[in-house]
Scaffold this motif. Sequence first.
Motif, PDB file in Angstrom:
ATOM      1  N   GLN A 199       0.825  -1.196   0.000  1.00 53.38           N
ATOM      2  CA  GLN A 199       0.000   0.000   0.000  1.00 53.38           C
ATOM      3  C   GLN A 199       0.868   1.259   0.000  1.00 53.38           C
ATOM      4  N   LEU A 200       2.018   1.180   0.664  1.00 52.07           N
ATOM      5  CA  LEU A 200       2.976   2.278   0.597  1.00 52.07           C
ATOM      6  C   LEU A 200       3.463   2.457  -0.834  1.00 52.07           C
ATOM      7  N   MET A 201       3.718   1.343  -1.503  1.00 52.92           N
ATOM      8  CA  MET A 201       4.151   1.395  -2.905  1.00 52.92           C
ATOM      9  C   MET A 201       3.067   2.027  -3.779  1.00 52.92           C
ATOM     10  N   ALA A 202       1.797   1.639  -3.537  1.00 58.44           N
ATOM     11  CA  ALA A 202       0.701   2.101  -4.380  1.00 58.44           C
ATOM     12  C   ALA A 202       0.421   3.593  -4.200  1.00 58.44           C
ATOM     13  N   THR A 203       0.477   4.075  -2.953  1.00 58.62           N
ATOM     14  CA  THR A 203       0.155   5.480  -2.692  1.00 58.62           C
ATOM     15  C   THR A 203       1.374   6.378  -2.836  1.00 58.62           C
ATOM     16  N   TRP A 204       2.326   6.138  -1.960  1.00 58.65           N
ATOM     17  CA  TRP A 204       3.540   6.932  -1.953  1.00 58.65           C
ATOM     18  C   TRP A 204       4.313   6.768  -3.261  1.00 58.65           C
ATOM     19  N   GLY A 205       4.349   5.528  -3.766  1.00 63.47           N
ATOM     20  CA  GLY A 205       5.111   5.267  -4.973  1.00 63.47           C
ATOM     21  C   GLY A 205       4.359   5.584  -6.246  1.00 63.47           C
ATOM     22  N   LEU A 206       3.222   4.888  -6.478  1.00 61.66           N
ATOM     23  CA  LEU A 206       2.536   4.962  -7.762  1.00 61.66           C
ATOM     24  C   LEU A 206       1.789   6.280  -7.977  1.00 61.66           C
ATOM     25  N   LEU A 207       0.801   6.578  -7.113  1.00 64.08           N
ATOM     26  CA  LEU A 207      -0.040   7.765  -7.333  1.00 64.08           C
ATOM     27  C   LEU A 207       0.764   9.056  -7.264  1.00 64.08           C
ATOM     28  N   VAL A 208       1.551   9.189  -6.212  1.00 63.24           N
ATOM     29  CA  VAL A 208       2.315  10.435  -6.052  1.00 63.24           C
ATOM     30  C   VAL A 208       3.426  10.519  -7.096  1.00 63.24           C
ATOM     31  N   GLY A 209       4.016   9.376  -7.455  1.00 67.21           N
ATOM     32  CA  GLY A 209       5.052   9.380  -8.486  1.00 67.21           C
ATOM     33  C   GLY A 209       4.523   9.865  -9.818  1.00 67.21           C
ATOM     34  N   ILE A 210       3.344   9.365 -10.219  1.00 66.06           N
ATOM     35  CA  ILE A 210       2.743   9.810 -11.483  1.00 66.06           C
ATOM     36  C   ILE A 210       2.351  11.283 -11.404  1.00 66.06           C
ATOM     37  N   GLY A 211       1.774  11.680 -10.262  1.00 60.19           N
ATOM     38  CA  GLY A 211       1.345  13.069 -10.124  1.00 60.19           C
ATOM     39  C   GLY A 211       2.490  14.052 -10.183  1.00 60.19           C
ATOM     40  N   THR A 212       3.525  13.802  -9.398  1.00 60.93           N
ATOM     41  CA  THR A 212       4.656  14.731  -9.398  1.00 60.93           C
ATOM     42  C   THR A 212       5.411  14.681 -10.727  1.00 60.93           C
ATOM     43  N   GLY A 213       5.473  13.487 -11.349  1.00 64.04           N
ATOM     44  CA  GLY A 213       6.147  13.385 -12.633  1.00 64.04           C
ATOM     45  C   GLY A 213       5.444  14.151 -13.734  1.00 64.04           C
ATOM     46  N   SER A 214       4.129  14.333 -13.589  1.00 64.15           N
ATOM     47  CA  SER A 214       3.358  15.039 -14.610  1.00 64.15           C
ATOM     48  C   SER A 214       3.556  16.548 -14.567  1.00 64.15           C
ATOM     49  N   MET A 215       4.187  17.026 -13.511  1.00 64.53           N
ATOM     50  CA  MET A 215       4.446  18.471 -13.439  1.00 64.53           C
ATOM     51  C   MET A 215       5.848  18.725 -12.880  1.00 64.53           C
ATOM     52  N   SER A 216       6.796  18.008 -13.437  1.00 68.74           N
ATOM     53  CA  SER A 216       8.179  18.139 -12.988  1.00 68.74           C
ATOM     54  C   SER A 216       8.929  19.123 -13.884  1.00 68.74           C
ATOM     55  N   MET A 217      10.218  18.930 -14.063  1.00 70.06           N
ATOM     56  CA  MET A 217      11.026  19.909 -14.761  1.00 70.06           C
ATOM     57  C   MET A 217      10.630  20.150 -16.226  1.00 70.06           C
ATOM     58  N   PRO A 218      10.116  19.159 -16.982  1.00 70.83           N
ATOM     59  CA  PRO A 218       9.628  19.486 -18.323  1.00 70.83           C
ATOM     60  C   PRO A 218       8.494  20.506 -18.326  1.00 70.83           C
ATOM     61  N   PHE A 219       7.731  20.574 -17.242  1.00 71.61           N
ATOM     62  CA  PHE A 219       6.727  21.621 -17.084  1.00 71.61           C
ATOM     63  C   PHE A 219       7.400  22.987 -17.105  1.00 71.61           C
ATOM     64  N   VAL A 220       8.540  23.079 -16.444  1.00 69.42           N
ATOM     65  CA  VAL A 220       9.320  24.319 -16.456  1.00 69.42           C
ATOM     66  C   VAL A 220       9.777  24.646 -17.866  1.00 69.42           C
ATOM     67  N   ALA A 221      10.312  23.633 -18.565  1.00 65.04           N
ATOM     68  CA  ALA A 221      10.794  23.854 -19.929  1.00 65.04           C
ATOM     69  C   ALA A 221       9.662  24.285 -20.857  1.00 65.04           C
ATOM     70  N   THR A 222       8.470  23.736 -20.651  1.00 63.55           N
ATOM     71  CA  THR A 222       7.329  24.105 -21.496  1.00 63.55           C
ATOM     72  C   THR A 222       6.914  25.544 -21.270  1.00 63.55           C
ATOM     73  N   ILE A 223       6.809  25.953 -20.010  1.00 64.62           N
ATOM     74  CA  ILE A 223       6.423  27.338 -19.717  1.00 64.62           C
ATOM     75  C   ILE A 223       7.445  28.322 -20.263  1.00 64.62           C
ATOM     76  N   THR A 224       8.719  28.090 -19.986  1.00 61.79           N
ATOM     77  CA  THR A 224       9.737  29.051 -20.424  1.00 61.79           C
ATOM     78  C   THR A 224       9.881  29.051 -21.932  1.00 61.79           C
ATOM     79  N   GLY A 225       9.706  27.895 -22.578  1.00 56.13           N
ATOM     80  CA  GLY A 225       9.815  27.838 -24.036  1.00 56.13           C
ATOM     81  C   GLY A 225       8.685  28.545 -24.742  1.00 56.13           C
ATOM     82  N   ARG A 226       7.493  28.518 -24.167  1.00 51.24           N
ATOM     83  CA  ARG A 226       6.335  29.148 -24.801  1.00 51.24           C
ATOM     84  C   ARG A 226       6.173  30.617 -24.435  1.00 51.24           C
ATOM     85  N   TRP A 227       6.471  30.961 -23.186  1.00 54.89           N
ATOM     86  CA  TRP A 227       6.111  32.281 -22.681  1.00 54.89           C
ATOM     87  C   TRP A 227       7.262  33.268 -22.602  1.00 54.89           C
ATOM     88  N   PHE A 228       8.503  32.809 -22.734  1.00 51.58           N
ATOM     89  CA  PHE A 228       9.647  33.711 -22.555  1.00 51.58           C
ATOM     90  C   PHE A 228      10.660  33.554 -23.684  1.00 51.58           C
TER      91      PHE A 228
END
Length: 425
Positions: free
Chosen positions: A101-130
């Motif tokens: 259950q630690l793997m499923a919550t801490w590992g799977l759900l949070v891993g996917i969530g944080t990965g979806s808005m990690s450093m490429p999110f930064v690259a996307t914003i700066t590439g489009r807006w600046f």
Amino acid sequence: MVGGRLHPAWIVAAVGFVALIGAAAFRSVPGVLMEPLHDEFGWSHGTIGAAVSVNVLLYGLISPFAAALMDRFGIRVVVASALLLIAAGSGLTVFMTQPWQLMATWGLLVGIGTGSMSMPFVATITGRWFVRQRGLVTGVLTAAGAAGQLVFLPLIARLAGDHGWRTPALLVAGAALVVVPLVLLFIRDFPSDVGVTAYGAEAGSVVGVRTAAVGGAGRALGVLFTVVRKPVFWLLAGGFAICGASTNGLVGTHFVSAAHDHGMPATTAAGLLALVGLFDVAGTIASGWFTDRVDSRYLLVAYFSLRGVSLLILPNLFGPDVQPSMWAFVVFYGLDWIATVPPTVALCREHFGADGPVAFGWVFASHQVGAAIAAVGAGIIRDMRGSYTLAWYIAGGLCGFAALMSASIRRKRVEPSAVDGFVRA
């Protein structure tokens, strides 16, 4: 300014900063809660470290797909969904009783969530807006992760000590939920959506102009198949894997536990790690400023070399009390923590053009692979040897190798007439 008003790019960047803080908050929890979980459930450091490794591995592997999905479905949809996953994963941990259950919550759900808005999110914003100040803004947004650590680490440690580990888990879930309305209200996908050009773009520039929707898994994999044929990709990915191993995987996950082994209270160790985050904010913003002015390869060589030396010294600095030498390490290591991100993003733009954000997503995936290996590997070393000393020495040596790889990168000049939106400002 646009017509005497603040350019919308700065509003998007500000909300992006807050969103990244929300994602960073839960990533700061594992290192603080390792001992409480070990005490309550009897799970070994290796077992808990394995759950953290799943988290950081997914955090990296999801990144390139998230960057492509932002092209397809928009930044707001992807980031808001990611924050909801983080909140769900964090909140559900209070009901767990088994390691899976630690793997499923801490590992799977949070891993996917944080990965979806990690450093490429930064690259996307700066590439489009600046166009102007792109390196500086990259540094500021990258520092959001450190700011999240700074804000939440001492509070999490205090709450865990006074009320148990479930209270901070719920706090983090709530913090992620609070950010969702800000993302939906204030983030827009392209400057053209609100009738402006990217910040610093010349009249007629196509930077920040909405194009036909592309992306998804197909594009992410297509970019991967293209960039893996270039040696520069492997040099960047290899160095970034070592970066992840020596920061998130080792220090971020095991520093508090290692300090506890030497008699230091967990709250004190968490405070030191939070100070690393404080100085990381300054160091990463400064790195962004330097990236606009100094060859990115030289910056990476310097960062990795200095980091390696500090890790080799660290085992001699631990003790029950915080000595001046440990304060010096905290300041020095904090300044260098993720200062590698702005020059790496710049090199990805330079060598991969319009595919830069997705390519950086794959480079960042290697960062998290390295972090995952270090998170579980250091835990195993601790279980087998009763000490983290060998883990610090291995990480220090690897940083020296990363400096050599960075020095081997050849410079590619991009013509000023390029219009892919990722020209070096």
